[in-house]
Design a protein around this motif. Sequence first.
Motif, PDB file in Angstrom:
ATOM      1  N   GLU A 284      67.799  31.685  45.137  1.00  0.00           N
ATOM      2  CA  GLU A 284      67.837  31.452  46.632  1.00  0.00           C
ATOM      3  C   GLU A 284      67.122  30.048  46.750  1.00  0.00           C
ATOM      4  O   GLU A 284      67.265  29.514  48.066  1.00  0.00           O
ATOM      5  CB  GLU A 284      66.930  32.661  47.348  1.00  0.00           C
ATOM      6  CG  GLU A 284      67.819  33.751  47.590  1.00  0.00           C
ATOM      7  CD  GLU A 284      69.159  33.370  48.421  1.00  0.00           C
ATOM      8  OE1 GLU A 284      70.172  33.631  48.024  1.00  0.00           O
ATOM      9  OE2 GLU A 284      68.878  32.883  49.690  1.00  0.00           O
ATOM     10  N   SER A 306      60.197  33.800  46.266  1.00  0.00           N
ATOM     11  CA  SER A 306      60.958  33.215  47.328  1.00  0.00           C
ATOM     12  C   SER A 306      60.479  33.707  48.739  1.00  0.00           C
ATOM     13  O   SER A 306      60.309  34.899  49.056  1.00  0.00           O
ATOM     14  CB  SER A 306      62.279  33.807  47.252  1.00  0.00           C
ATOM     15  OG  SER A 306      62.858  33.522  48.429  1.00  0.00           O
ATOM     16  N   PRO A 307      59.861  32.601  49.442  1.00  0.00           N
ATOM     17  CA  PRO A 307      58.913  32.946  50.788  1.00  0.00           C
ATOM     18  C   PRO A 307      59.965  33.894  51.650  1.00  0.00           C
ATOM     19  O   PRO A 307      59.300  34.851  52.267  1.00  0.00           O
ATOM     20  CB  PRO A 307      58.779  31.619  51.548  1.00  0.00           C
ATOM     21  CG  PRO A 307      58.808  30.845  50.230  1.00  0.00           C
ATOM     22  CD  PRO A 307      59.708  31.219  49.283  1.00  0.00           C
ATOM     23  N   GLU A 308      61.166  33.742  51.820  1.00  0.00           N
ATOM     24  CA  GLU A 308      61.853  34.568  52.640  1.00  0.00           C
ATOM     25  C   GLU A 308      62.339  36.141  52.068  1.00  0.00           C
ATOM     26  O   GLU A 308      62.214  37.092  52.964  1.00  0.00           O
ATOM     27  CB  GLU A 308      63.248  33.742  53.052  1.00  0.00           C
ATOM     28  CG  GLU A 308      63.060  32.720  54.047  1.00  0.00           C
ATOM     29  CD  GLU A 308      64.099  32.082  54.483  1.00  0.00           C
ATOM     30  OE1 GLU A 308      65.231  32.881  54.256  1.00  0.00           O
ATOM     31  OE2 GLU A 308      64.338  30.811  54.624  1.00  0.00           O
ATOM     32  N   ILE A 309      62.463  36.094  50.696  1.00  0.00           N
ATOM     33  CA  ILE A 309      63.146  37.543  50.487  1.00  0.00           C
ATOM     34  C   ILE A 309      61.973  38.167  49.965  1.00  0.00           C
ATOM     35  O   ILE A 309      61.916  39.310  49.964  1.00  0.00           O
ATOM     36  CB  ILE A 309      64.247  36.982  49.098  1.00  0.00           C
ATOM     37  CG1 ILE A 309      65.232  36.009  49.731  1.00  0.00           C
ATOM     38  CG2 ILE A 309      64.877  38.303  48.718  1.00  0.00           C
ATOM     39  CD1 ILE A 309      65.808  36.540  50.922  1.00  0.00           C
ATOM     40  N   GLY A 310      60.907  37.432  49.011  1.00  0.00           N
ATOM     41  CA  GLY A 310      59.981  38.414  48.296  1.00  0.00           C
ATOM     42  C   GLY A 310      59.534  37.649  46.852  1.00  0.00           C
ATOM     43  O   GLY A 310      59.814  36.585  46.707  1.00  0.00           O
TER      44      GLY A 310
END
Lengths: 378, 378
Positions: A284, A306-310
């Motif tokens: 990602e 990944s800051p958005e996903i985890g």
Amino acid sequence: MRLTIQREYLAQSVQDVMKAISSRTAIPILSGIKMVAMEQGVTLTGSDSDISIESFIPAEEDGKMIVEILEPGSIVLPARFFAEIVKKLPQDTVEIEVQASHVVLIRSGKTEFNLNGLDAEEYPRLPQIQEEHVFKLPTDLLKTIIRQTVFAVSMSETRPILTGVNWRVENGELICIATDSHRLALRKAKIEMEHHLSYNVVIPGKSLNELSKILDDTNEAVEIVMTENQVLFKTKHLLFFSRLLDGNYPDTSRLIPTDSQTDVIINAKEFFQAIDRASLLAREGRNNVVKLATLSDNKLEVSCISPEIGKVTEEIQCEAIEGEELKISFSAKYMMDALKALEGTEIKISFTGAMRPFILRPLHTDSMLQLILPVRTY
Amino acid sequence: MRLTIQREYLAQSVQDVMKAISSRTAIPILSGIKMVAMEQGVTLTGSDSDISIESFIPAEEDGKMIVEILEPGSIVLPARFFAEIVKKLPQDTVEIEVQASHVVLIRSGKTEFNLNGLDAEEYPRLPQIQEEHVFKLPTDLLKTIIRQTVFAVSMSETRPILTGVNWRVENGELICIATDSHRLALRKAKIEMEHHLSYNVVIPGKSLNELSKILDDTNEAVEIVMTENQVLFKTKHLLFFSRLLDGNYPDTSRLIPTDSQTDVIINAKEFFQAIDRASLLAREGRNNVVKLATLSDNKLEVSCISPEIGKVTEEIQCEAIEGEELKISFSAKYMMDALKALEGTEIKISFTGAMRPFILRPLHTDSMLQLILPVRTY
């Protein structure tokens, strides 16, 4: 030209030469397959002018009649249609007859195709190669060598020479190197050759990929002939020609570190699976980068945020970790490619600090090596 | 929410509900999978608002412990990542725990993922369907009915109603009809139902395709519940909801000819293969049209001419040809689709002249019918 031929032999041969035929060719006749019928059998040729493939179907093999030549001759057939037609004909036997104006009658059972062919005289000649000096490799080894190196060639035309694999022959040894300047794959193999000659050529990655697809998984020898601008691979009924890339391949030997600060011995499969999982989140990000850190007790930690996903973290038990502590980041894709190519169970990874290239090798052989450049994130 | 679950059950369930999840959704939360953990087990839900799929994983099945619920609760997980993670986790058991701020910890062996989840309260509610009246079909028959009709729906949104399959229930019989106005597929089946009710609905072709992918090849009964704007298919652990298409399906009964001028009885497989071969050249033309003509002695001729490539002609021996001589042209694709759907060995084709629709049926049943409109070329 008039002949009767066993459909399955024809279909196999057509499929082989099709590998050289491009759907987008600037030279219209190269969208065709050249067929030449002589007393000894039928020869099919396909070419995109970079790669040319010639497949021979003998009139008879092991006492079995394969082709009956009723009238010798030659023709060029529209490749795509001919290939599909041969696959779908209803009977085991196919009749092929060239009629007026290069029209070709193809008959099998009650099915009759008439295809508009082209004059075989117009078909470009294949490179003529004088076979003075050849060397040999078993087919399966040749395929392995290709598989272990070709993935590392450059996909970019910025430096065209890097889109090929460097094949060097010296002292009875073949050394194959591919690099896209972010990672490098190297594979060596002893070869059979009568005269101790040296070669240094660059074979396009695409040619090697096509060659690999066309070769069976046997251990029969492939004869390899090198000239200044062509390489020829010969098997029993197949000739595979490829042009070579112009220019000098860069000297990569100084890239490969000779010392190391941290050495890890690890199970390749477990490591691959851990990187594969971390890569689920790393993909990602813009560059598919994962982090690796040494822990105590011979453990490694693979991680990715990944800051958005985890985030993902994973511990792996290694066989051994020797030397300095290390934190390093690299492309998950390059690491997975390298681990797939090594195919060993236990491998050794040698690091020389977080910003220097590191190398992977199988534990008990120096016939291959994978090198990866890290990415700056720590 | 906190639970431990067998990975293979979770993976199967996730794969099932993923069928309803679209990668391009206008409602962000629908890119997630809703997970609800109760004492009895875990329910997963996926939806694109047209189709919704609910899969239930029981805490225990056949005496085997599948889920251990440590704390009930609910969460919405990012579907694509969760699906890939579950596939690649290293151990047979997975721990899932919702932490603060909807962060979900997923642990298996030494691997730990932390995924950013969403509040399950925000997830849209599934349609509420009162299950007063249901009818039943064996799963394998339901899949066959779908396969034999859904290919004929329209791909164009010009007349949206034709992108669905018309399902009518009357007198204990289900009649399924699909047409794109160039061809029509019809399939009937007896159904089990307690009350003799009538329905007339149109189910989106896409929903039926997804339903078919998700169903096993068993003969266990699927319960079907119809309401004004939804249909629900129920199996043991699965609920599949689809919206219905608005509008009245056209009356197609007057399209189907009742008389015929030429009747052909033919082996479906041989005919399919002949059309397939002719189609090799027909595809090059703008409309993939092949010609059919009756010959003497119960023979048919299939032919196609492509001026640039060549031509093909083929004779087929039929079981019987009765009635008038005929020359007709039609789409090779429609004919091949129809022959694939009929799946019979011997079929009967009834023509009413070169410009009228013709019908194909299996020889010994009237439970299905395929209709094709010819193309004017002769």
